[in-house]
Design a protein around this motif. Sequence first.
Motif, PDB file in Angstrom:
ATOM      1  N   LEU A  65       0.845  -1.194   0.000  1.00  0.00           N
ATOM      2  CA  LEU A  65       0.000   0.000   0.000  1.00  0.00           C
ATOM      3  C   LEU A  65       0.883   1.248   0.000  1.00  0.00           C
ATOM      4  N   THR A  66       0.400   2.313  -0.626  1.00  0.00           N
ATOM      5  CA  THR A  66       1.142   3.573  -0.693  1.00  0.00           C
ATOM      6  C   THR A  66       1.070   4.305   0.641  1.00  0.00           C
ATOM      7  N   SER A  67       1.930   5.292   0.815  1.00  0.00           N
ATOM      8  CA  SER A  67       1.899   6.096   2.042  1.00  0.00           C
ATOM      9  C   SER A  67       0.561   6.829   2.166  1.00  0.00           C
ATOM     10  N   GLU A  68      -0.005   7.264   1.061  1.00  0.00           N
ATOM     11  CA  GLU A  68      -1.312   7.934   1.086  1.00  0.00           C
ATOM     12  C   GLU A  68      -2.420   6.971   1.548  1.00  0.00           C
ATOM     13  N   GLU A  69      -2.363   5.734   1.068  1.00  0.00           N
ATOM     14  CA  GLU A  69      -3.338   4.727   1.499  1.00  0.00           C
ATOM     15  C   GLU A  69      -3.171   4.402   2.978  1.00  0.00           C
ATOM     16  N   LEU A  70      -1.917   4.283   3.437  1.00  0.00           N
ATOM     17  CA  LEU A  70      -1.657   4.011   4.849  1.00  0.00           C
ATOM     18  C   LEU A  70      -2.118   5.165   5.731  1.00  0.00           C
ATOM     19  N   GLU A  71      -1.892   6.389   5.276  1.00  0.00           N
ATOM     20  CA  GLU A  71      -2.346   7.562   6.021  1.00  0.00           C
ATOM     21  C   GLU A  71      -3.873   7.540   6.155  1.00  0.00           C
ATOM     22  N   MET A  72      -4.558   7.220   5.069  1.00  0.00           N
ATOM     23  CA  MET A  72      -6.019   7.139   5.081  1.00  0.00           C
ATOM     24  C   MET A  72      -6.475   6.021   6.027  1.00  0.00           C
ATOM     25  N   LEU A  73      -5.838   4.866   5.957  1.00  0.00           N
ATOM     26  CA  LEU A  73      -6.185   3.737   6.810  1.00  0.00           C
ATOM     27  C   LEU A  73      -5.964   4.076   8.281  1.00  0.00           C
ATOM     28  N   ASN A  99      -8.224   4.949  13.577  1.00  0.00           N
ATOM     29  CA  ASN A  99      -8.056   5.703  14.815  1.00  0.00           C
ATOM     30  C   ASN A  99      -9.195   6.683  15.092  1.00  0.00           C
ATOM     31  N   ASN A 100     -10.044   6.952  14.102  1.00  0.00           N
ATOM     32  CA  ASN A 100     -11.084   7.969  14.277  1.00  0.00           C
ATOM     33  C   ASN A 100     -12.509   7.510  14.021  1.00  0.00           C
TER      34      ASN A 100
END
Length: 154
Positions: A46-54, A59-60
């Motif tokens: 997964l890309t860093s953008e996908e990980l950030e979204m996940l 967490n929220n």
Amino acid sequence: MNIEKLNNNDMIKINMFGKEKEVKVFCTGDNQFDESGNYKNYDFELTSEELEMLNWFINNIKIEDYKKQIVDYCNGQYSSWQYSDGTKEGPIGIENVEKEINIYAVAINISKDGYSDIPEISFYGTCNCDEEHGICIGFRDKKYLGIESQDWIL
């Protein structure tokens, strides 16, 4: 909890209805294709953008905060069908949500040509009210977008 590295179709543990549950994470966005436009192997990173979204999502977002919306969606589905003998299912109440749906995945759809009415991330699973099409509880721009069948994010 912060996930630093994950591959498509890997399993993670998330809190769901107050219990820890293992779910699959899969990509339906641009990252599933290579530079030639062909599908990558099923276990690509997964890309860093996908990980950030996940990470934002796990967490929220708490699925229990959307019980009323799930009830409304399911009861809408139930109201549209009946058995050949004329009997119907539903309606369900808030207390039935955990038995009504089975979330088994988180779907991530980050696309450069993304449509504003398609989720970027969603809870993905089955539901008794539409066994054929399942359920997708979608979010976009870090906001609740709605509930549709699974093909909404595919």
